[in-house]
Design a protein around this motif. Structure first.
Motif, PDB file in Angstrom:
ATOM      1  N   ILE A 121       0.880  -1.182   0.000  1.00 44.01           N
ATOM      2  CA  ILE A 121       0.000   0.000   0.000  1.00 44.01           C
ATOM      3  C   ILE A 121       0.909   1.221   0.000  1.00 44.01           C
ATOM      4  O   ILE A 121       1.684   1.430   0.938  1.00 44.01           O
ATOM      5  CB  ILE A 121      -0.944   0.007   1.219  1.00 44.01           C
ATOM      6  CG1 ILE A 121      -1.887  -1.200   1.168  1.00 44.01           C
ATOM      7  CG2 ILE A 121      -1.761   1.291   1.244  1.00 44.01           C
ATOM      8  CD1 ILE A 121      -1.405  -2.375   1.968  1.00 44.01           C
ATOM      9  N   ASP A 122       0.823   2.014  -1.059  1.00 48.10           N
ATOM     10  CA  ASP A 122       1.776   3.101  -1.261  1.00 48.10           C
ATOM     11  C   ASP A 122       1.052   4.339  -1.796  1.00 48.10           C
ATOM     12  O   ASP A 122       1.189   4.709  -2.958  1.00 48.10           O
ATOM     13  CB  ASP A 122       2.859   2.636  -2.240  1.00 48.10           C
ATOM     14  CG  ASP A 122       3.899   3.696  -2.536  1.00 48.10           C
ATOM     15  OD1 ASP A 122       4.034   4.627  -1.730  1.00 48.10           O
ATOM     16  OD2 ASP A 122       4.576   3.583  -3.583  1.00 48.10           O
ATOM     17  N   PRO A 123       0.258   5.013  -0.946  1.00 41.10           N
ATOM     18  CA  PRO A 123      -0.560   6.126  -1.434  1.00 41.10           C
ATOM     19  C   PRO A 123       0.212   7.402  -1.739  1.00 41.10           C
ATOM     20  O   PRO A 123      -0.321   8.303  -2.384  1.00 41.10           O
ATOM     21  CB  PRO A 123      -1.553   6.351  -0.285  1.00 41.10           C
ATOM     22  CG  PRO A 123      -0.836   5.870   0.934  1.00 41.10           C
ATOM     23  CD  PRO A 123      -0.007   4.712   0.478  1.00 41.10           C
ATOM     24  N   TYR A 124       1.473   7.508  -1.319  1.00 38.63           N
ATOM     25  CA  TYR A 124       2.186   8.784  -1.456  1.00 38.63           C
ATOM     26  C   TYR A 124       3.468   8.688  -2.297  1.00 38.63           C
ATOM     27  O   TYR A 124       4.327   9.560  -2.233  1.00 38.63           O
ATOM     28  CB  TYR A 124       2.487   9.366  -0.066  1.00 38.63           C
ATOM     29  CG  TYR A 124       1.225   9.507   0.745  1.00 38.63           C
ATOM     30  CD1 TYR A 124       0.247  10.425   0.380  1.00 38.63           C
ATOM     31  CD2 TYR A 124       0.968   8.673   1.832  1.00 38.63           C
ATOM     32  CE1 TYR A 124      -0.949  10.534   1.091  1.00 38.63           C
ATOM     33  CE2 TYR A 124      -0.217   8.771   2.546  1.00 38.63           C
ATOM     34  CZ  TYR A 124      -1.170   9.697   2.165  1.00 38.63           C
ATOM     35  OH  TYR A 124      -2.352   9.798   2.870  1.00 38.63           O
ATOM     36  N   GLY A 125       3.583   7.617  -3.058  1.00 41.18           N
ATOM     37  CA  GLY A 125       4.689   7.518  -4.011  1.00 41.18           C
ATOM     38  C   GLY A 125       6.018   7.126  -3.416  1.00 41.18           C
ATOM     39  O   GLY A 125       7.070   7.471  -3.960  1.00 41.18           O
ATOM     40  N   GLY A 126       6.001   6.373  -2.334  1.00 39.20           N
ATOM     41  CA  GLY A 126       7.246   5.978  -1.688  1.00 39.20           C
ATOM     42  C   GLY A 126       8.112   5.082  -2.551  1.00 39.20           C
ATOM     43  O   GLY A 126       9.333   5.245  -2.594  1.00 39.20           O
ATOM     44  N   GLN A 127       7.481   4.143  -3.259  1.00 39.68           N
ATOM     45  CA  GLN A 127       8.271   3.229  -4.081  1.00 39.68           C
ATOM     46  C   GLN A 127       8.952   3.963  -5.237  1.00 39.68           C
ATOM     47  O   GLN A 127      10.111   3.697  -5.565  1.00 39.68           O
ATOM     48  CB  GLN A 127       7.403   2.090  -4.604  1.00 39.68           C
ATOM     49  CG  GLN A 127       8.207   0.983  -5.282  1.00 39.68           C
ATOM     50  CD  GLN A 127       7.381  -0.269  -5.497  1.00 39.68           C
ATOM     51  OE1 GLN A 127       6.169  -0.210  -5.665  1.00 39.68           O
ATOM     52  NE2 GLN A 127       8.049  -1.418  -5.496  1.00 39.68           N
ATOM     53  N   ALA A 128       8.242   4.918  -5.830  1.00 37.62           N
ATOM     54  CA  ALA A 128       8.848   5.718  -6.905  1.00 37.62           C
ATOM     55  C   ALA A 128      10.035   6.518  -6.375  1.00 37.62           C
ATOM     56  O   ALA A 128      11.069   6.649  -7.056  1.00 37.62           O
ATOM     57  CB  ALA A 128       7.806   6.650  -7.520  1.00 37.62           C
ATOM     58  N   ASP A 129       9.908   7.052  -5.155  1.00 37.94           N
ATOM     59  CA  ASP A 129      11.020   7.803  -4.581  1.00 37.94           C
ATOM     60  C   ASP A 129      12.180   6.887  -4.214  1.00 37.94           C
ATOM     61  O   ASP A 129      13.352   7.303  -4.289  1.00 37.94           O
ATOM     62  CB  ASP A 129      10.550   8.604  -3.366  1.00 37.94           C
ATOM     63  CG  ASP A 129       9.761   9.844  -3.764  1.00 37.94           C
ATOM     64  OD1 ASP A 129       9.859  10.243  -4.933  1.00 37.94           O
ATOM     65  OD2 ASP A 129       9.049  10.409  -2.909  1.00 37.94           O
ATOM     66  N   LEU A 130      11.875   5.652  -3.816  1.00 42.91           N
ATOM     67  CA  LEU A 130      12.953   4.685  -3.614  1.00 42.91           C
ATOM     68  C   LEU A 130      13.711   4.466  -4.921  1.00 42.91           C
ATOM     69  O   LEU A 130      14.945   4.444  -4.946  1.00 42.91           O
ATOM     70  CB  LEU A 130      12.407   3.346  -3.115  1.00 42.91           C
ATOM     71  CG  LEU A 130      12.010   3.216  -1.645  1.00 42.91           C
ATOM     72  CD1 LEU A 130      11.549   1.794  -1.366  1.00 42.91           C
ATOM     73  CD2 LEU A 130      13.164   3.574  -0.720  1.00 42.91           C
ATOM     74  N   ASP A 131      12.974   4.294  -6.002  1.00 50.69           N
ATOM     75  CA  ASP A 131      13.606   4.060  -7.306  1.00 50.69           C
ATOM     76  C   ASP A 131      14.445   5.253  -7.738  1.00 50.69           C
ATOM     77  O   ASP A 131      15.506   5.088  -8.350  1.00 50.69           O
ATOM     78  CB  ASP A 131      12.538   3.764  -8.361  1.00 50.69           C
ATOM     79  CG  ASP A 131      11.796   2.452  -8.095  1.00 50.69           C
ATOM     80  OD1 ASP A 131      12.344   1.616  -7.351  1.00 50.69           O
ATOM     81  OD2 ASP A 131      10.680   2.281  -8.617  1.00 50.69           O
ATOM     82  N   GLN A 132      13.964   6.473  -7.418  1.00 50.12           N
ATOM     83  CA  GLN A 132      14.695   7.686  -7.799  1.00 50.12           C
ATOM     84  C   GLN A 132      15.722   8.110  -6.756  1.00 50.12           C
ATOM     85  O   GLN A 132      16.406   9.113  -6.934  1.00 50.12           O
ATOM     86  CB  GLN A 132      13.709   8.833  -8.022  1.00 50.12           C
ATOM     87  CG  GLN A 132      12.743   8.602  -9.175  1.00 50.12           C
ATOM     88  CD  GLN A 132      11.796   9.777  -9.354  1.00 50.12           C
ATOM     89  OE1 GLN A 132      12.234  10.905  -9.567  1.00 50.12           O
ATOM     90  NE2 GLN A 132      10.501   9.512  -9.255  1.00 50.12           N
ATOM     91  N   ARG A 133      15.801   7.333  -5.660  1.00 52.90           N
ATOM     92  CA  ARG A 133      16.741   7.619  -4.575  1.00 52.90           C
ATOM     93  C   ARG A 133      16.509   9.014  -3.992  1.00 52.90           C
ATOM     94  O   ARG A 133      17.431   9.774  -3.758  1.00 52.90           O
ATOM     95  CB  ARG A 133      18.187   7.475  -5.058  1.00 52.90           C
ATOM     96  CG  ARG A 133      18.553   6.047  -5.510  1.00 52.90           C
ATOM     97  CD  ARG A 133      18.315   5.078  -4.365  1.00 52.90           C
ATOM     98  NE  ARG A 133      18.946   3.780  -4.546  1.00 52.90           N
ATOM     99  CZ  ARG A 133      18.283   2.637  -4.754  1.00 52.90           C
ATOM    100  NH1 ARG A 133      16.951   2.652  -4.852  1.00 52.90           N
ATOM    101  NH2 ARG A 133      18.927   1.502  -4.852  1.00 52.90           N
ATOM    102  N   LEU A 134      15.236   9.322  -3.705  1.00 53.96           N
ATOM    103  CA  LEU A 134      14.856  10.622  -3.161  1.00 53.96           C
ATOM    104  C   LEU A 134      14.281  10.476  -1.770  1.00 53.96           C
ATOM    105  O   LEU A 134      13.475   9.590  -1.497  1.00 53.96           O
ATOM    106  CB  LEU A 134      13.806  11.296  -4.051  1.00 53.96           C
ATOM    107  CG  LEU A 134      14.279  12.049  -5.287  1.00 53.96           C
ATOM    108  CD1 LEU A 134      13.071  12.640  -6.008  1.00 53.96           C
ATOM    109  CD2 LEU A 134      15.259  13.154  -4.914  1.00 53.96           C
ATOM    110  N   LEU A 135      14.689  11.379  -0.881  1.00 51.15           N
ATOM    111  CA  LEU A 135      14.075  11.519   0.431  1.00 51.15           C
ATOM    112  C   LEU A 135      13.175  12.746   0.362  1.00 51.15           C
ATOM    113  O   LEU A 135      13.646  13.881   0.342  1.00 51.15           O
ATOM    114  CB  LEU A 135      15.151  11.687   1.518  1.00 51.15           C
ATOM    115  CG  LEU A 135      16.128  10.515   1.657  1.00 51.15           C
ATOM    116  CD1 LEU A 135      17.220  10.840   2.670  1.00 51.15           C
ATOM    117  CD2 LEU A 135      15.398   9.235   2.056  1.00 51.15           C
TER     118      LEU A 135
END
Length: 419
Positions: A121-135
């Protein structure tokens, strides 16, 4: 995903239970999962207690599983009620959704959940930020809690080796928080806790640089922040800038030792250069004594443990003498060993030598230099410790005469090292 036992006599969480936060993040990154936290949606404190869970939360309902001791928190929302990080009102109720609970979290990479069947469950784009290496922060409510500045800096330090960086918009928000005075509400003990955790990590330099980038370092450790822009003699410090030098020293200490106390001493060893009168620059005569004084002030502010304070103080005061060890007369070497309490605290003296090695190598172009001073001083200490007292006692020496004779013997033993 849940590995809870299914015996009839074993407590079972309510059906709407989700693994959340760091465990989900680290699993997706392929990192070891060291602890797991759970969120329970649609339940009440009474129901949790009836299932055998032990309440532990003071501000909001958190429960420990009776077998695993893992934390289960009821889904909650929060509202800012006062400045600082204690000024929050929490709300829990069966109608608080999982998305509501995740929205209050700091970073998108920490705002993911996993259902019992493994569904993400990822309503705020956490997985995409993991992929882009963004905090990146989840919502503007990030700005309500100054502890999050420290946490983001620590996450950045932990994840730097994987290529992570703080998102520009999050860094801007952190800067705005500092300017609004939120950081001033942080208690020293919490700052210290986060600093030590960062120092124990793989890239403590990133923690310091992140705090500096948002302006928090100037509020929390101004003695360190003011080193940037202070010049040094280029002959000895090709990097010239003192702040740059200190980061290089911290890098070298990180290479040489996993001990946070050694890395802390490396970080603070040159604080006195920030108070050198401008008419003396780029020379820093006497900066060691000024550094020692400032180290004590920093350690007092953060209530640093004695182990950290004493080592940092020793390195700040003596690093110049240790660097000159090969030039010192044997009597002066003995005086250095006595002044650092090396005879009674050999482990601390060895740690100081590691920090001084980092200092010597923390200069542009000198990263792989040998540091024979460390080996020489260890041999000098060993030779001096091997001097036996019994023959001196058998000569009838005692008191001041005994101490002077022992000192002469030790100086002689050190002198033999240089042949």
């Amino acid at each position: 995903m849940s590995d809870m036992p299914h015996d009839r006599d074993t407590a079972q969480p309510p059906p709407s239970t989700y693994l959340v936060g760091g465990a989900v993040r680290d699993r997706l990154l392929g990192l070891p999962v060291t602890e797991r936290d759970w969120v329970v949606v649609g339940s009440t404190p009474e129901e949790m207690r009836a299932r055998g869970f032990r309440p532990v939360g003071k501000d909001f309902p958190v429960f420990l599983h009776p077998q695993t001791n893992e934390e289960y928190a009821l889904a909650r929302t929060e509202r800012k009620t006062a400045p600082g990080y204690h000024g929050f009102a929490f709300h829990t109720a069966p109608d608080v959704s999982l998305e509501d609970d995740l929205r209050r979290r700091d970073l998108t990479v920490n705002a993911m959940a996993e259902a019992a069947d493994g569904t993400l469950i990822d309503p705020y784009g956490g997985q995409a930020d993991l992929d882009q290496r963004l905090l990146r922060h989840v919502s503007p409510s990030f700005a309500e809690d100054p502890v999050r500045i420290l946490r983001v800096a620590r996450f950045a330090a932990r994840l730097t080796p994987l290529g992570f960086r703080v998102a520009d918009e999050t860094l801007t928000l952190m800067r705005n928080m500092v300017e609004a005075g939120e950081v001033d509400a942080l208690v020293p003990e919490r700052v210290w806790q986060e600093l030590v955790r960062a120092l124990a990590g793989p890239a403590p330099r990133t923690f310091i640089e992140t705090l500096r980038a948002c302006g928090a370092l100037a509020r929390l450790i101004p003695e360190l922040d003011r080193l940037w822009g202070v010049p040094q003699v280029a002959k000895y410090h090709p990097e010239i800038d003192t702040g740059d030098h200190v980061m290089r020293v911290l890098d070298q200490a990180t290479r040489l030792s996993p001990e946070p106390s050694i890395r802390f001493a490396a970080l603070l060893h040159d604080l006195g250069k920030g108070t050198t009168p401008t008419d003396l620059l780029p020379s820093h005569h006497g900066h060691e004594a000024r550094s020692e004084k400032l180290v004590l002030e920093v350690c007092a502010r953060f209530k640093a443990p004695n182990e950290f304070r004493d080592l940092a103080r020793l390195v700040a005061r003596e690093h110049g003498n240790i660097h000159r060890a090969l030039e010192l007369r044997p009597a002066t070497v003995l005086k250095l060993l006595e002044g650092t309490d090396a005879f009674r605290r050999p482990e601390r003296f060895a740690a100081a030598l590691v920090a001084c090695t980092a200092d010597a190598r923390g200069r542009l172009g000198h990263e792989e230099d040998a540091y024979p001073q460390a080996e020489y001083l260890q041999r000098a200490l060993q030779s001096a410790r091997e001097v036996e007292v019994q023959p001196l006692l058998e000569r009838g020496l005692k008191g001041k005469a005994l101490a002077e004779a022992l000192r002469r013997e030790r100086v002689g033993a050190i002198a033999k090292l240089k042949g």
